[in-house]
Design a protein around this motif. Structure first.
Motif, PDB file in Angstrom:
ATOM      1  N   HIS A   1       0.823  -1.212   0.000  1.00 34.46           N
ATOM      2  CA  HIS A   1       0.000   0.000   0.000  1.00 34.46           C
ATOM      3  C   HIS A   1       0.857   1.263   0.000  1.00 34.46           C
ATOM      4  O   HIS A   1       0.601   2.218  -0.760  1.00 34.46           O
ATOM      5  CB  HIS A   1      -0.913   0.003   1.229  1.00 34.46           C
ATOM      6  CG  HIS A   1      -1.845   1.170   1.289  1.00 34.46           C
ATOM      7  ND1 HIS A   1      -1.512   2.363   1.891  1.00 34.46           N
ATOM      8  CD2 HIS A   1      -3.111   1.336   0.810  1.00 34.46           C
ATOM      9  CE1 HIS A   1      -2.515   3.215   1.784  1.00 34.46           C
ATOM     10  NE2 HIS A   1      -3.504   2.617   1.127  1.00 34.46           N
ATOM     11  N   ASP A   2       1.879   1.282   0.838  1.00 33.24           N
ATOM     12  CA  ASP A   2       2.710   2.476   0.979  1.00 33.24           C
ATOM     13  C   ASP A   2       4.048   2.367   0.262  1.00 33.24           C
ATOM     14  O   ASP A   2       4.670   3.392  -0.048  1.00 33.24           O
ATOM     15  CB  ASP A   2       2.973   2.755   2.460  1.00 33.24           C
ATOM     16  CG  ASP A   2       1.700   3.003   3.240  1.00 33.24           C
ATOM     17  OD1 ASP A   2       0.741   3.557   2.662  1.00 33.24           O
ATOM     18  OD2 ASP A   2       1.644   2.633   4.430  1.00 33.24           O
ATOM     19  N   ALA A   3       4.517   1.150   0.043  1.00 33.90           N
ATOM     20  CA  ALA A   3       5.807   0.926  -0.620  1.00 33.90           C
ATOM     21  C   ALA A   3       5.775  -0.446  -1.264  1.00 33.90           C
ATOM     22  O   ALA A   3       5.006  -1.327  -0.854  1.00 33.90           O
ATOM     23  CB  ALA A   3       6.951   1.024   0.382  1.00 33.90           C
TER      24      ALA A   3
ATOM     25  N   ALA B   1       5.648   5.002  -9.653  1.00 36.28           N
ATOM     26  CA  ALA B   1       6.605   6.054  -9.300  1.00 36.28           C
ATOM     27  C   ALA B   1       6.165   6.883  -8.104  1.00 36.28           C
ATOM     28  O   ALA B   1       6.969   7.649  -7.555  1.00 36.28           O
ATOM     29  CB  ALA B   1       6.835   6.962 -10.501  1.00 36.28           C
ATOM     30  N   THR B   2       4.928   6.733  -7.678  1.00 37.75           N
ATOM     31  CA  THR B   2       4.449   7.515  -6.536  1.00 37.75           C
ATOM     32  C   THR B   2       4.784   6.860  -5.208  1.00 37.75           C
ATOM     33  O   THR B   2       4.568   7.462  -4.152  1.00 37.75           O
ATOM     34  CB  THR B   2       2.924   7.716  -6.617  1.00 37.75           C
ATOM     35  OG1 THR B   2       2.253   6.449  -6.449  1.00 37.75           O
ATOM     36  CG2 THR B   2       2.525   8.324  -7.956  1.00 37.75           C
ATOM     37  N   LYS B   3       5.305   5.630  -5.233  1.00 38.11           N
ATOM     38  CA  LYS B   3       5.632   4.910  -3.993  1.00 38.11           C
ATOM     39  C   LYS B   3       7.119   4.587  -3.956  1.00 38.11           C
ATOM     40  O   LYS B   3       7.734   4.343  -4.999  1.00 38.11           O
ATOM     41  CB  LYS B   3       4.840   3.600  -3.901  1.00 38.11           C
ATOM     42  CG  LYS B   3       3.353   3.766  -3.744  1.00 38.11           C
ATOM     43  CD  LYS B   3       2.684   2.421  -3.470  1.00 38.11           C
ATOM     44  CE  LYS B   3       2.824   1.472  -4.635  1.00 38.11           C
ATOM     45  NZ  LYS B   3       2.092   0.196  -4.400  1.00 38.11           N
TER      46      LYS B   3
ATOM     47  N   PHE C   1      18.582   0.565  -7.560  1.00 38.98           N
ATOM     48  CA  PHE C   1      17.565   1.002  -6.601  1.00 38.98           C
ATOM     49  C   PHE C   1      18.216   1.835  -5.502  1.00 38.98           C
ATOM     50  O   PHE C   1      19.341   1.572  -5.075  1.00 38.98           O
ATOM     51  CB  PHE C   1      16.841  -0.210  -6.032  1.00 38.98           C
ATOM     52  CG  PHE C   1      16.151  -1.029  -7.098  1.00 38.98           C
ATOM     53  CD1 PHE C   1      14.833  -0.776  -7.429  1.00 38.98           C
ATOM     54  CD2 PHE C   1      16.845  -2.013  -7.795  1.00 38.98           C
ATOM     55  CE1 PHE C   1      14.206  -1.504  -8.434  1.00 38.98           C
ATOM     56  CE2 PHE C   1      16.226  -2.744  -8.801  1.00 38.98           C
ATOM     57  CZ  PHE C   1      14.906  -2.486  -9.126  1.00 38.98           C
ATOM     58  N   ASP C   2      17.480   2.827  -5.024  1.00 41.37           N
ATOM     59  CA  ASP C   2      18.048   3.788  -4.065  1.00 41.37           C
ATOM     60  C   ASP C   2      18.010   3.293  -2.624  1.00 41.37           C
ATOM     61  O   ASP C   2      18.915   3.611  -1.844  1.00 41.37           O
ATOM     62  CB  ASP C   2      17.301   5.122  -4.154  1.00 41.37           C
ATOM     63  CG  ASP C   2      17.513   5.824  -5.483  1.00 41.37           C
ATOM     64  OD1 ASP C   2      18.583   5.624  -6.093  1.00 41.37           O
ATOM     65  OD2 ASP C   2      16.604   6.557  -5.915  1.00 41.37           O
ATOM     66  N   ASN C   3      16.965   2.557  -2.243  1.00 36.09           N
ATOM     67  CA  ASN C   3      16.795   2.109  -0.857  1.00 36.09           C
ATOM     68  C   ASN C   3      17.179   0.637  -0.773  1.00 36.09           C
ATOM     69  O   ASN C   3      16.361  -0.246  -1.032  1.00 36.09           O
ATOM     70  CB  ASN C   3      15.348   2.309  -0.393  1.00 36.09           C
ATOM     71  CG  ASN C   3      14.927   3.761  -0.441  1.00 36.09           C
ATOM     72  OD1 ASN C   3      15.630   4.633   0.050  1.00 36.09           O
ATOM     73  ND2 ASN C   3      13.778   4.035  -1.045  1.00 36.09           N
TER      74      ASN C   3
ATOM     75  N   THR D   1       5.620  -2.407   4.344  1.00 34.23           N
ATOM     76  CA  THR D   1       5.123  -1.862   3.083  1.00 34.23           C
ATOM     77  C   THR D   1       3.773  -1.172   3.222  1.00 34.23           C
ATOM     78  O   THR D   1       3.233  -0.683   2.227  1.00 34.23           O
ATOM     79  CB  THR D   1       4.962  -2.981   2.035  1.00 34.23           C
ATOM     80  OG1 THR D   1       3.930  -3.882   2.453  1.00 34.23           O
ATOM     81  CG2 THR D   1       6.268  -3.733   1.847  1.00 34.23           C
ATOM     82  N   GLY D   2       3.236  -1.138   4.442  1.00 32.94           N
ATOM     83  CA  GLY D   2       1.896  -0.599   4.638  1.00 32.94           C
ATOM     84  C   GLY D   2       0.826  -1.652   4.500  1.00 32.94           C
ATOM     85  O   GLY D   2      -0.251  -1.542   5.098  1.00 32.94           O
TER      86      GLY D   2
END
Length: 240
Positions: A38-40, A61-63, A83-85, A148-149
């Motif tokens: 949901h969030d990531a 792209a919004t998550k 990937f950044d994270n 991830t929500g």
């Protein structure tokens, strides 16, 4: 270069997509998972890096994307740098920053006969294959939580196949992403960095988990019963 896609994707559940590289030698053809939250979103493991994984994935792209490497072996970290994270275990933190052959075993792939069945690019040269460094931005250890929500994943340190092998356990839904700690196939314990005694401890720990589905680093998803069968077979083999 062939016009056919380098990657293949398979929808395993409502939220889990498995990606593979069918033209890679079967020994190095690891599972890549894209888990939508949901969030990531989670991306778990990163194949050989012979083409861009990030451009292939259906990414919102919004998550944020939480990129988790279950260990530092070559077939799991090829596109990690995209990937950044980036999450990985503390025991292999230094190896992610330098990607040495001694830890990643990339030299085995470079010298593997027929390492690919077709060239990933027009300039492909197996002898020049190398990994991009991917320093961890998030160092995890036993008990770390990645959320991830939609689901919360507890990090399990599952050494034996490699010093920093981890799994991600969603206790609420009984889901385990196990990396190469266990999968439906012959487990590999004879590479540099493998420790059989630790692997046996990991097998015992896995058998205690209350899970309904196991997504391994190779092969098909497993039920708890199938996972336990693989673990028991390994334990019997080592007891001979």
């Amino acid at each position: 270069m062939s016009a056919s896609p380098w990657f293949e994707a398979e929808q395993l559940s409502e939220h889990v997509v498995r990606v593979s590289e069918p033209s890679v030698h079967r020994f190095y053809r690891a599972n890549i998972y894209h888990v939508k939250g949901h969030d990531a979103d989670l991306v778990i493991d990163f194949g050989m890096g012979l083409q861009s994984l990030g451009r292939f994935l259906d990414i919102d792209a919004t998550k944020p994307i939480l990129a988790v490497a279950t260990h530092v072996h070559v077939d799991h970290v090829g596109s990690f740098h995209e990937f950044d994270n980036r999450f990985g275990h503390a025991a292999e933190e230094g190896a992610f920053s330098t990607m040495p052959d001694l830890a990643t075993l990339a030299h085995y792939f470079r010298t593997q006969p027929e390492c690919v069945s077709r060239a990933p690019t027009s300039a492909w040269d197996a002898a020049k294959f190398g990994l991009n460094v991917a320093p961890l931005t998030n160092v995890v250890t036993e008990g770390s939580v990645i959320d991830t929500g939609s689901a919360s994943y507890r990090v399990l340190h599952l050494p034996g196949h490699s010093p920093g092998s981890i799994g991600l356990l969603d206790e609420r839904n009984g889901i385990l992403f196990s990396g190469d700690a266990i999968y439906d196939g012959a487990l590999v314990d004879d590479l540099p960095g493998c420790e059989i005694d630790e692997y046996l401890d990991t097998m015992s720990r896995l058998q205690e988990l209350d899970v309904s589905i196991v997504y391994g680093g190779h092969g098909a998803p497993m039920s708890r019963e199938r996972m336990n069968h693989v673990a028991e077979n390994y334990q019997r083999k080592m007891a001979r």
